[in-house]
Structures are given as C-alpha cells and as structure tokens.
Design a protein around this motif. Structure first.
Motif, PDB file in Angstrom:
ATOM      1  N   MET B   1      48.444  -2.455  29.487  1.00 13.33           N
ATOM      2  CA  MET B   1      47.582  -3.632  29.633  1.00 13.33           C
ATOM      3  C   MET B   1      48.192  -4.791  28.864  1.00 13.33           C
ATOM      4  N   GLN B   2      48.767  -5.750  29.599  1.00  7.74           N
ATOM      5  CA  GLN B   2      49.423  -6.862  28.942  1.00  7.74           C
ATOM      6  C   GLN B   2      48.392  -7.927  28.533  1.00  7.74           C
ATOM      7  N   VAL B   3      48.632  -8.541  27.378  1.00  8.77           N
ATOM      8  CA  VAL B   3      47.717  -9.569  26.888  1.00  8.77           C
ATOM      9  C   VAL B   3      48.222 -10.937  27.341  1.00  8.77           C
ATOM     10  N   PRO B   4      47.378 -11.713  28.064  1.00 11.11           N
ATOM     11  CA  PRO B   4      47.830 -13.039  28.492  1.00 11.11           C
ATOM     12  C   PRO B   4      48.015 -13.972  27.293  1.00 11.11           C
ATOM     13  N   ILE B   5      49.115 -14.718  27.294  1.00  8.09           N
ATOM     14  CA  ILE B   5      49.381 -15.680  26.217  1.00  8.09           C
ATOM     15  C   ILE B   5      49.422 -17.069  26.834  1.00  8.09           C
ATOM     16  N   LEU B   6      48.473 -17.928  26.408  1.00  7.57           N
ATOM     17  CA  LEU B   6      48.401 -19.283  26.958  1.00  7.57           C
ATOM     18  C   LEU B   6      49.024 -20.268  25.989  1.00  7.57           C
ATOM     19  N   LYS B   7      49.746 -21.247  26.540  1.00  5.64           N
ATOM     20  CA  LYS B   7      50.290 -22.309  25.695  1.00  5.64           C
ATOM     21  C   LYS B   7      49.346 -23.484  25.786  1.00  5.64           C
ATOM     22  N   GLN B   8      48.873 -23.939  24.625  1.00  6.85           N
ATOM     23  CA  GLN B   8      48.001 -25.119  24.622  1.00  6.85           C
ATOM     24  C   GLN B   8      48.528 -26.091  23.576  1.00  6.85           C
ATOM     25  N   GLY B   9      49.242 -27.123  24.048  1.00  8.47           N
ATOM     26  CA  GLY B   9      49.875 -28.070  23.130  1.00  8.47           C
ATOM     27  C   GLY B   9      50.815 -27.325  22.196  1.00  8.47           C
ATOM     28  N   PRO B  10      50.673 -27.564  20.872  1.00  5.37           N
ATOM     29  CA  PRO B  10      51.588 -26.927  19.928  1.00  5.37           C
ATOM     30  C   PRO B  10      51.207 -25.470  19.607  1.00  5.37           C
ATOM     31  N   TYR B  11      50.163 -24.949  20.263  1.00  7.05           N
ATOM     32  CA  TYR B  11      49.658 -23.631  19.915  1.00  7.05           C
ATOM     33  C   TYR B  11      49.847 -22.611  21.039  1.00  7.05           C
ATOM     34  N   LEU B  12      49.866 -21.349  20.626  1.00  7.75           N
ATOM     35  CA  LEU B  12      49.812 -20.244  21.589  1.00  7.75           C
ATOM     36  C   LEU B  12      48.496 -19.504  21.365  1.00  7.75           C
ATOM     37  N   ILE B  13      47.829 -19.149  22.449  1.00  7.71           N
ATOM     38  CA  ILE B  13      46.567 -18.417  22.334  1.00  7.71           C
ATOM     39  C   ILE B  13      46.683 -17.101  23.098  1.00  7.71           C
ATOM     40  N   ALA B  14      46.545 -16.012  22.347  1.00  7.75           N
ATOM     41  CA  ALA B  14      46.576 -14.685  22.966  1.00  7.75           C
ATOM     42  C   ALA B  14      45.157 -14.149  22.955  1.00  7.75           C
ATOM     43  N   SER B  15      44.541 -13.977  24.133  1.00  4.60           N
ATOM     44  CA  SER B  15      43.189 -13.397  24.132  1.00  4.60           C
ATOM     45  C   SER B  15      43.237 -11.994  24.682  1.00  4.60           C
ATOM     46  N   ILE B  16      42.971 -11.067  23.806  1.00 11.54           N
ATOM     47  CA  ILE B  16      42.968  -9.655  24.186  1.00 11.54           C
ATOM     48  C   ILE B  16      41.786  -9.416  25.118  1.00 11.54           C
ATOM     49  N   GLN B  17      42.048  -8.747  26.256  1.00 17.90           N
ATOM     50  CA  GLN B  17      41.034  -8.603  27.309  1.00 17.90           C
ATOM     51  C   GLN B  17      40.393  -7.228  27.359  1.00 17.90           C
ATOM     52  N   SER B  18      41.051  -6.230  26.753  1.00 16.52           N
ATOM     53  CA  SER B  18      40.519  -4.865  26.828  1.00 16.52           C
ATOM     54  C   SER B  18      41.128  -4.055  25.692  1.00 16.52           C
ATOM     55  N   ALA B  19      40.692  -2.809  25.551  1.00 16.77           N
ATOM     56  CA  ALA B  19      41.250  -1.929  24.520  1.00 16.77           C
ATOM     57  C   ALA B  19      42.758  -1.826  24.700  1.00 16.77           C
ATOM     58  N   LEU B  20      43.494  -1.804  23.585  1.00 16.57           N
ATOM     59  CA  LEU B  20      44.954  -1.773  23.654  1.00 16.57           C
ATOM     60  C   LEU B  20      45.501  -0.484  23.057  1.00 16.57           C
ATOM     61  N   SER B  21      46.539   0.047  23.702  1.00 16.67           N
ATOM     62  CA  SER B  21      47.248   1.191  23.125  1.00 16.67           C
ATOM     63  C   SER B  21      48.182   0.681  22.029  1.00 16.67           C
ATOM     64  N   ASP B  22      48.751   1.603  21.269  1.00 15.38           N
ATOM     65  CA  ASP B  22      49.706   1.214  20.231  1.00 15.38           C
ATOM     66  C   ASP B  22      50.876   0.438  20.840  1.00 15.38           C
ATOM     67  N   ALA B  23      51.352   0.918  21.997  1.00 16.25           N
ATOM     68  CA  ALA B  23      52.485   0.259  22.655  1.00 16.25           C
ATOM     69  C   ALA B  23      52.117  -1.168  23.074  1.00 16.25           C
ATOM     70  N   ASP B  24      50.886  -1.342  23.587  1.00 16.85           N
ATOM     71  CA  ASP B  24      50.423  -2.681  23.986  1.00 16.85           C
ATOM     72  C   ASP B  24      50.419  -3.632  22.788  1.00 16.85           C
ATOM     73  N   LEU B  25      49.966  -3.125  21.646  1.00 15.21           N
ATOM     74  CA  LEU B  25      49.893  -3.955  20.437  1.00 15.21           C
ATOM     75  C   LEU B  25      51.280  -4.392  19.980  1.00 15.21           C
ATOM     76  N   MET B  26      52.219  -3.466  20.029  1.00 15.58           N
ATOM     77  CA  MET B  26      53.591  -3.804  19.613  1.00 15.58           C
ATOM     78  C   MET B  26      54.218  -4.797  20.580  1.00 15.58           C
ATOM     79  N   GLN B  27      53.879  -4.634  21.868  1.00 16.74           N
ATOM     80  CA  GLN B  27      54.392  -5.561  22.878  1.00 16.74           C
ATOM     81  C   GLN B  27      53.834  -6.974  22.652  1.00 16.74           C
TER      82      GLN B  27
END
Lengths: 132, 126
Positions: B1-27
C-alpha cells in the motif's frame, strides 16, 4: 466464541494479527483505548516472531470467568528461544538492533504476562487483559 | 500500500490512507527523503490520522525519517496521532523525543510556515 489463529510468516501478517486482535477485543466489549493497547501488544509480539524466529503464530481467544471476562493472546514460535529471559525483560536489551522495548513494553500494555522460553526450544508468550 | 505524497509549494504532504506494513513504512521513509531533494522542499508533513496502532517499529521508522530529512535541511512534522494511540505509545516508552508533532494538517502547516519564516530564504541550517 472460538479462538483465532494467525500464522506469522511475513511482515504483513503483523498487520493482520493486530487487526484480528482489535476486532476480537471490540467484540468482547473492550473500550477503544484498551482495544488499541491490545492491538499494539499483538503487533510487538508478532514482530518479535518475525525478527527472532522467522515464523510462528498468534492465537487469541476470549476469557470467560464467573466474575470477569477478558482476552488471552498467545504468541508461539519454534525459533532459537531466549538465552536470558530475565535480561530480555529489561529495557534496552536487544540482539537484533531494535530498541529492545518489546517485552517490557508488552508487559505494561497488558494485565498479565508470562513467558516460556529455552534456548533451542522456541518461545511462548502468553498475555491477558481483563475488561474493566 | 503506497502512501500518496503531494507537493504543496515548499512542502511535501504524505497522508497515510490505511494500515501500513513494515515494508510500506520503510518505503515511505525512503520516498520522502528522496523527494525532499528532488523538489527542494523545506518542510514535510506526515499525516498519521488513520493509523490505529503505532508500535515500536512504526515509531522508530518515523523518528528516523524525521532525522534523515533534517539532515537534508528540511523540517518534518507528524500530525494526527490519535489519543488512544498516544496512550499506547507512552505505555511502550515511545515518546518520540525531538520529533515535532501537531494536532492536525492545519496546525502542521502553521508550524512549518513559522519555521520557514524564521529561517528566511538563507542557507538551510539542517
């Protein structure tokens, strides 16, 4: 209610185990906070299986006594076992480079904690939480 | 389950959408560290509102992410840790010392804006 068994073979199984545990806890009438503590404890126990034993299983079932009810979670593996259980129960002890908060942390999250482990004959951790 | 990363101006916003495995977190950690360089971002928000469990691995990975991004010259704020998750984390001894947190996305953005204002447009102090 019957027991739930979740085989722990890969990291995604950790998520399945804690989700099953939360569902069972909610079914048994635990509060959201207690369900979260139970799910977190299961996550730590399942991760220990992956880290130290590669595979094992998590077994959860309801506890029904005359005056109180609760949940029991058993984490079992046939891995290498723990050489020094007393030391593993202290903060900061870890052989895998992790923080080593696993077992003492799980002990704090739950009401009862028991561990049976010998080098070469696997590890069984049994934890219980009673509904308040 | 990949986490979408949005670029908003000088910032990046990662909103986690569901439970993540260890591998997902490291990714997620690796993707954010990479994208901070690609987009020359000054701040990162990780929204963990949907996470119903933050165990020792998740806390450690987020902690690592924050420090890696700091070494790249940007600030990170973790937003949306639920009350019962916070309770469980403290019981486990996971206090995330040195990691900025905020109640929600709005407060997280405010925090980064303040940080950026103090830094001005000069060299990064990370």
């Amino acid at each position: 209610m019957d027991e739930t068994r979740v085989p722990i073979l890969v990291d995604i199984d950790i998520v399945a185990a804690r989700q099953n545990g939360r569902a069972l806890a909610a079914q048994l009438g635990f509060s959201q906070t207690d369900s979260t503590l139970i799910a977190t404890a299961i996550s730590e126990l399942a991760r220990n299986i992956i880290l130290y034993a590669k595979q094992g299983e998590i077994i959860m079932k309801p506890l029904n006594h005359s005056e109180r009810c609760g949940i029991v979670v058993v984490a079992h593996d046939d891995g290498p076992g723990i050489l020094d259980v007393a030391r593993a129960m202290q903060m900061g002890y870890s052989t895998s480079g992790s923080l080593g908060l696993g077992l003492p942390g799980v002990n704090r999250l739950m009401d009862e904690f028991a561990i049976d482990s010998r080098p070469g004959s696997g590890t069984t951790v049994t934890v219980k939480k009673w509904r308040r | 389950m990949q986490v979408p990363i949005l670029k908003q101006g000088p910032y990046l916003i990662a909103s986690i959408q569901s439970a993540l495995s260890d591998a997902d977190l490291m990714q997620l950690r690796d993707a954010l560290v990479r994208k901070v360089s690609t987009f020359r971002s000054r701040g990162v928000i990780v929204d963990v509102t949907v996470l119903d469990v933050m165990d020792s691995f998740a806390s450690r990975t987020l902690n690592d992410l924050v420090h890696m991004i700091r070494l790249r010259g940007a600030d990170t704020v973790i937003v949306g840790i639920q009350p019962e998750v916070a309770f469980a984390m403290v019981q486990l001894g996971l206090t995330m010392e040195g990691v900025a947190t905020a109640l929600d996305l709005e407060e997280g953005l405010e925090f980064l804006d303040q940080k950026l204002k103090h830094k001005g447009t000069g060299p990064r102090d990370g």
